[in-house]
Design a protein around this motif. Structure first.
Motif, short mmCIF file in Angstrom:
data_model
loop_
_atom_site.label_atom_id
_atom_site.label_comp_id
_atom_site.label_asym_id
_atom_site.label_seq_id
_atom_site.Cartn_x
_atom_site.Cartn_y
_atom_site.Cartn_z
N GLN A 122 18.06 30.25 -63.96
CA GLN A 122 17.39 31.48 -64.75
C GLN A 122 16.37 32.04 -63.31
O GLN A 122 15.91 33.21 -63.33
CB GLN A 122 16.64 30.87 -65.82
CG GLN A 122 17.57 30.71 -66.87
CD GLN A 122 17.00 30.00 -68.06
OE1 GLN A 122 15.71 29.54 -67.78
NE2 GLN A 122 17.60 30.29 -69.30
N ALA B 286 26.96 30.71 -69.68
CA ALA B 286 25.65 29.92 -69.45
C ALA B 286 25.85 28.68 -69.27
O ALA B 286 24.97 28.06 -68.70
CB ALA B 286 24.65 30.95 -70.46
N GLU B 287 26.60 28.00 -70.33
CA GLU B 287 26.82 26.61 -70.33
C GLU B 287 27.44 25.73 -69.36
O GLU B 287 27.79 24.69 -69.34
CB GLU B 287 26.99 26.04 -71.68
CG GLU B 287 25.93 26.73 -72.84
CD GLU B 287 24.62 26.04 -72.61
OE1 GLU B 287 24.50 24.87 -72.43
OE2 GLU B 287 23.68 26.57 -72.53
N SER C 6 18.23 34.07 -61.17
CA SER C 6 18.82 35.39 -61.73
C SER C 6 17.68 36.20 -62.04
O SER C 6 17.87 37.59 -61.73
CB SER C 6 19.19 34.88 -63.20
OG SER C 6 20.56 34.17 -63.03
N LYS D 54 19.75 24.63 -65.62
CA LYS D 54 19.65 26.00 -66.06
C LYS D 54 18.31 26.52 -65.78
O LYS D 54 18.21 27.89 -65.57
CB LYS D 54 19.60 25.79 -67.64
CG LYS D 54 19.78 27.10 -68.28
CD LYS D 54 19.78 26.89 -69.97
CE LYS D 54 21.08 26.24 -70.45
NZ LYS D 54 21.18 26.07 -71.85
N GLN E 213 24.62 35.48 -61.11
CA GLN E 213 24.57 36.38 -62.21
C GLN E 213 26.01 36.29 -62.79
O GLN E 213 27.31 36.59 -62.14
CB GLN E 213 24.49 37.61 -61.89
CG GLN E 213 23.24 38.25 -61.31
CD GLN E 213 22.16 38.28 -62.68
OE1 GLN E 213 22.67 38.31 -63.68
NE2 GLN E 213 20.82 38.38 -62.33
N ARG E 214 26.25 35.64 -64.13
CA ARG E 214 27.48 35.32 -64.67
C ARG E 214 27.50 35.84 -66.04
O ARG E 214 26.20 35.98 -66.79
CB ARG E 214 27.88 33.87 -64.62
CG ARG E 214 27.93 33.13 -63.21
CD ARG E 214 28.53 32.04 -63.28
NE ARG E 214 27.74 30.79 -63.89
CZ ARG E 214 26.63 30.19 -63.25
NH1 ARG E 214 26.60 30.46 -62.04
NH2 ARG E 214 26.09 29.28 -63.85
N PRO E 215 28.49 36.00 -66.74
CA PRO E 215 28.78 36.47 -68.10
C PRO E 215 27.91 35.58 -69.10
O PRO E 215 27.95 34.41 -68.73
CB PRO E 215 30.23 36.62 -68.55
CG PRO E 215 30.68 36.67 -67.25
CD PRO E 215 29.95 36.07 -66.01
N ASP E 216 27.32 36.04 -69.84
CA ASP E 216 26.46 35.02 -70.90
C ASP E 216 27.12 34.05 -71.39
O ASP E 216 26.87 33.00 -71.64
CB ASP E 216 25.85 36.07 -72.08
CG ASP E 216 24.77 36.97 -71.69
OD1 ASP E 216 24.22 36.73 -70.47
OD2 ASP E 216 24.48 37.86 -72.10
N GLU E 217 28.58 34.20 -71.77
CA GLU E 217 29.31 33.23 -72.22
C GLU E 217 29.74 32.02 -71.40
O GLU E 217 30.23 31.23 -71.82
CB GLU E 217 30.76 33.75 -72.54
CG GLU E 217 30.71 35.07 -73.69
CD GLU E 217 30.46 36.27 -73.02
OE1 GLU E 217 30.75 37.41 -73.72
OE2 GLU E 217 30.13 36.55 -72.00
#
Length: 285
Positions: free
Chosen positions: A22, A104-105, A25, A18, A98-102
């Motif tokens: 980040q 992130a995991e 990003s 992660k 860059q991906r949707p926040d949903e």
């Protein structure tokens, strides 16, 4: 449920932490964050609620339309990925950083896709071009002997609601092409190789979903790098010059350790042409 990124390195393949994602990003500008593979993520509709009849009708009437959670099942069935133990999606452009926040995991793993190449072949009739003079953005094209280096996203069991919601978000980002009357991508099942975590370990081969450029709307296959560079250098859309999108893509691929000679060559040709134009302008003035 997909493993958190900070636990991913415990597996047998090379995951991206992660913290690494980040870091990459933060390298992208606000404009590039909006690129969303040049297909207008900001205009994507909210996923429809499960049980709604309308989403299914949209998918059946327009196969290239973005899907909601319910239609994601249809996509999985059509691509025969429903029967896989894990749902993987291979990404090769801005969805890597860059991906949707949903999402992130979602577990992100460096991966290779044999038989394909990253290419500036998808027409952009809005963000990096116009309807009359379309620009070019990233797509996947079949390439004998080629290999596309990218990232595989593990979404979990295809039958789980979380995986279907995640697929709907990705699909909505990829399949909306503002200004394009023909779907720019085709949902394609492929085999990708997950990079091993340690040198000497074998790679794991899995089936995945990839968004491949639709040949009905892609740039001509015989278009030379010089011709593509000349087009990219001239085109401009709502989000600025096409050459800026190319430069940002090249820079961010490098930040992930991906050396793509096709993209690097295009950027070099565009830069060379720009310098020549500037020199000519100085001589004329």
């Amino acid at each position: 449920m997909a493993l958190p990124l900070h636990l991913a390195r415990r597996g047998s393949y090379k995951a991206i932490s992660k913290e690494e994602m980040q870091r990459v990003s933060t390298l992208s500008s606000p404009a590039s964050a909006k690129e969303r593979e040049e297909v207008g993520a900001s205009s994507a509709p909210e996923p429809a609620a499960a049980g709604s009849a309308e989403p299914v009708k949209v998918l059946l009437d327009a196969p290239g339309a973005p899907c909601g959670p319910l239609e994601a099942v249809r996509v999985l069935l059509d691509t025969k990925l429903w029967w896989e133990k894990e749902l993987w999606v291979f990404v090769y452009g801005s969805l890597m950083w860059q991906r949707p926040d949903e999402l992130a995991e979602a577990q992100a793993v460096m991966a290779s896709l044999p038989g394909y190449a990253r290419s500036f072949c998808v027409h952009s009739r809005n963000y990096r071009g116009t309807a009359e003079e379309p620009g070019l953005c990233l797509g996947l094209q079949a390439c004998e002997g080629g290999v596309c280096e990218g990232v595989a996203l593990r979404l979990g069991s295809p039958g789980s609601a979380s995986a279907q919601r995640a697929l709907a978000l990705i699909d909505g980002q990829e399949m909306i092409a503002k200004g394009n009357t023909t779907p720019v991508y085709l949902r394609t099942p492929v085999h990708v190789e997950l990079h091993a975590a340690e040198p000497g370990q074998g790679r794991r081969r899995v089936r995945a979903l990839a968004y491949v450029a639709n040949p009905k709307d892609a740039a001509p296959a015989d278009m030379t790098p010089k011709e593509r560079a000349e087009l990219i250098a001239r085109r401009r859309g709502e989000r600025g010059p096409n050459r800026d999108y190319l430069a940002e893509t090249c820079r961010l691929l490098g930040s992930l350790g991906i050396d793509d000679p096709v993209v690097s060559q295009l950027e070099a040709l565009v830069t060379k042409g720009q310098r020549s134009s500037e020199l000519l302008a100085e001589l004329v003035n």
